[in-house]
Write a protein that holds these residues in place. Structure first.
Motif, PDB file in Angstrom:
ATOM      1  N   GLU A 171       0.888  -1.446   0.036  1.00 28.96           N
ATOM      2  CA  GLU A 171       0.217   0.021  -0.086  1.00 28.96           C
ATOM      3  C   GLU A 171       0.882   1.341  -0.133  1.00 28.96           C
ATOM      4  O   GLU A 171       2.011   1.157   0.213  1.00 28.96           O
ATOM      5  CB  GLU A 171      -0.890  -0.134   1.243  1.00 28.96           C
ATOM      6  N   ASP A 172       0.074   2.326  -0.331  1.00 34.54           N
ATOM      7  CA  ASP A 172       0.973   3.860  -0.416  1.00 34.54           C
ATOM      8  C   ASP A 172       1.576   3.956   1.151  1.00 34.54           C
ATOM      9  O   ASP A 172       1.116   3.558   2.114  1.00 34.54           O
ATOM     10  CB  ASP A 172       0.218   4.973  -0.481  1.00 34.54           C
ATOM     11  N   THR A 173       2.647   4.514   1.100  1.00 32.54           N
ATOM     12  CA  THR A 173       3.204   5.039   2.321  1.00 32.54           C
ATOM     13  C   THR A 173       3.852   6.417   2.028  1.00 32.54           C
ATOM     14  O   THR A 173       3.989   7.069   1.139  1.00 32.54           O
ATOM     15  CB  THR A 173       4.423   3.873   2.847  1.00 32.54           C
ATOM     16  N   LYS A 198       4.128   4.961  -3.959  1.00 27.99           N
ATOM     17  CA  LYS A 198       3.191   3.767  -4.544  1.00 27.99           C
ATOM     18  C   LYS A 198       4.184   2.258  -4.026  1.00 27.99           C
ATOM     19  O   LYS A 198       5.441   2.497  -3.899  1.00 27.99           O
ATOM     20  CB  LYS A 198       2.975   3.869  -5.957  1.00 27.99           C
ATOM     21  N   PRO A 199       3.346   1.287  -4.012  1.00 26.84           N
ATOM     22  CA  PRO A 199       4.160   0.030  -3.863  1.00 26.84           C
ATOM     23  C   PRO A 199       5.131  -0.306  -4.867  1.00 26.84           C
ATOM     24  O   PRO A 199       4.773  -0.147  -6.282  1.00 26.84           O
ATOM     25  CB  PRO A 199       3.105  -1.007  -3.798  1.00 26.84           C
ATOM     26  N   GLN A 224      -0.127   2.817   9.972  1.00 28.29           N
ATOM     27  CA  GLN A 224       1.105   2.225   9.603  1.00 28.29           C
ATOM     28  C   GLN A 224       2.115   2.572  10.908  1.00 28.29           C
ATOM     29  O   GLN A 224       2.964   1.747  11.287  1.00 28.29           O
ATOM     30  CB  GLN A 224       1.707   2.606   8.348  1.00 28.29           C
TER      31      GLN A 224
END
Length: 503
Positions: A171-173, A198-199, A224
């Motif tokens: 997932e996005d981070t 993005k991943p 997260q």
């Protein structure tokens, strides 16, 4: 008029004898090697150099006593306004000319770097990881570079850093560099200042570090964060802090909720049942080990989702010398033995380790001093029941003793004891097979749980035995030796026999 150099020598050498003479009853006995422990004929035999006295290491300009404060015995000093009251500005053995003391975060690695085009370049990888909170209890969380918390980024004030972040999460981070005053495009505050990573994608953060102090990095996605994504970012000052320290430790406190049948933390929970220090839960937390008389700094950061931590150190009084913002001017330092560290805050503790022994260092919230918490208050109404006997036929259930003749009912609320968490022999071996715990009492794992660790203050000869030699050290031998030298040998009590005691 007294020559300053002569006075320095007097302070360094002349007060050592005074400090040693008051260090403990056993110290006064010549040799000390034959001193027994009357109440424990089977106690471990003397170890190390039993007649050793506290001393200043060769080559150090440190002194043993200043203005009534001794680095070798618990003391206060003569004047609360003195710079040396409770060791406030008493330096360690390490001279400032050698640079800052190496930063140590037990159970965590440091992130390597290489110099590329004038910047220290780090490779940081957000990813799902498995972390063993306790032996045999492996939990699925989020971290960086295979670790939770992530590895430590360590630089010096004035460095230019380049951090290459490659997202291996599904997932996005985002990554936020907590406390840094940097160009806004690199702040990592979710979509306010940057697009998501993005991943499989990479983003490069590059900035100059003008700050010095205790900082950290973390995901700026709340769930997260609750899932464990954080790591140290330590910036050493160009000019070594005065007074210089001999030890510089770092501890990250975190909380998780993991259901009894799960290994995945529930980041939506508002309460927690697992507590970790640098990703380990007591007694798997690795003790902080230092030498008698050293100046110690402990940087403690609270990354709990929504719980504060009143942190207590036994056996010593420390000074709060800084927080996550910056080092505090010495005029505002506060002497304490218990400090409230709020969410996303860091506090620096500094003190002279002048009281030998194994000292517990812990959060004082009672439910943070336990592991894998379950509801069990008061006596059980069904005794000795194994669920296997009625799983075969769920229409039946064990009988209940309605007479309430259990003695536990005589005292309302009794017992207030948590049950379970029995450990196998291999799990006990994992706890004991660490250099830092050698010589501790055999029942030490019973005392250290959850957000608890241990500060070990060892005389020089015992430090070398524990941390630098491969000689076998019997359980309880270091504790017994410190009682002989610094305590009350006539009232020594041996630890009860425990599983794994003969390992």
């Amino acid at each position: 008029m007294t020559n300053p150099e002569d006075r320095r020598k007097f302070l360094k050498v002349g007060t050592i004898a005074a400090a040693a003479g008051l260090a403990g009853k056993a110290m006064a006995q010549e040799g000390n090697g034959d001193l027994n422990l009357p109440n424990a004929p089977d106690a471990p035999s003397p170890i190390g150099n039993a007649s050793a006295e506290p001393s200043i290491p060769d080559g150090s300009d440190a002194v043993a006593e200043i203005d009534g404060f001794s680095r070798f015995k618990p003391s206060r000093g003569n004047d609360p306004d003195s710079d040396y009251y409770i060791g406030k500005k008493m330096p360690g053995f390490r001279p400032a000319s050698t640079g800052p003391a190496p930063f140590e975060a037990p159970d965590l690695d440091k992130l390597p770097w290489k110099m590329v085009n004038g910047a220290k370049e780090f490779q940081l990888v957000p990813m799902a990881v498995e972390r063993e909170f306790l032996p045999g209890y492996r939990m699925n969380v989020y971290g960086y570079n295979g670790s939770m918390p992530g590895p430590t980024i360590e630089v010096t004030q004035g460095d230019r850093v380049r951090i290459v972040v490659t997202n291996e999460l599904p997932e996005d981070t985002f990554v936020h560099w907590h406390g840094f005053e940097l160009p806004v495009q690199y702040d990592g505050a979710a979509t306010l200042t940057q697009n998501p990573i993005k991943p499989g994608q990479t983003m490069v953060f590059e900035f100059d570090v003008h700050e010095e102090g205790t900082f950290f990095y973390h995901s700026h996605v709340p769930m997260q964060e609750a899932f464990g994504q954080v790591g140290w970012f330590i910036v050493h000052p160009k000019k070594v802090y005065d007074p210089p320290v001999d030890r510089d430790f770092g501890l990250i406190f975190q909380n998780f909720f993991v259901e009894p049948t799960q290994t995945v933390a529930d980041s939506w929970k508002m309460d927690w049942n697992w507590h970790t220090i640098n990703g380990r839960s007591g007694p798997l937390t690795t003790p902080l080990v230092c030498k008698h008389g050293e100046r110690v700094r402990i940087r403690l950061m609270n990354f709990a989702p929504m719980q504060h931590h009143p942190i207590h150190l036994h056996g010593h009084t420390y000074w709060e010398t800084g927080h996550e913002g910056a080092r505090t001017p010495s005029s505002a330092w506060i002497p304490r033995n218990n400090s409230l560290v709020g969410i996303a805050q860091a506090t620096n503790f500094e003190f002279i380790a002048n009281n030998p022994g194994d000292w517990i260092f812990h959060c004082h919230m009672v439910h943070h001093m336990m592991n894998h918490m379950t509801r069990q208050v008061g006596p059980r109404i069904r005794k000795g029941v194994n669920v296997d006997r009625y799983l075969q036929d769920t229409s039946t259930r064990p009988a209940v003793d309605f007479t309430r003749n259990d003695p536990g009912f005589n005292t309302p609320g009794y017992p207030q004891k948590m049950l379970g968490m029995e450990r196998t022999m291999p799990q006990m071996e994992a706890i004991w097979n660490r250099r830092e715990v050698r010589g501790m009492r055999a029942n030490y794992p019973m005392a250290v749980k959850g957000l608890m660790t241990v500060l070990r203050v060892l005389p020089d000869d015992l430090y070398k035995l524990v941390m630098e030699s491969n000689e076998p050290v019997e359980k309880g031998a270091v504790f017994a030796e410190i009682v002989r030298r610094f305590g009350d040998p006539e009232r020594y009590e041996a630890a009860p026999k425990m599983m794994g005691m003969n390992m």
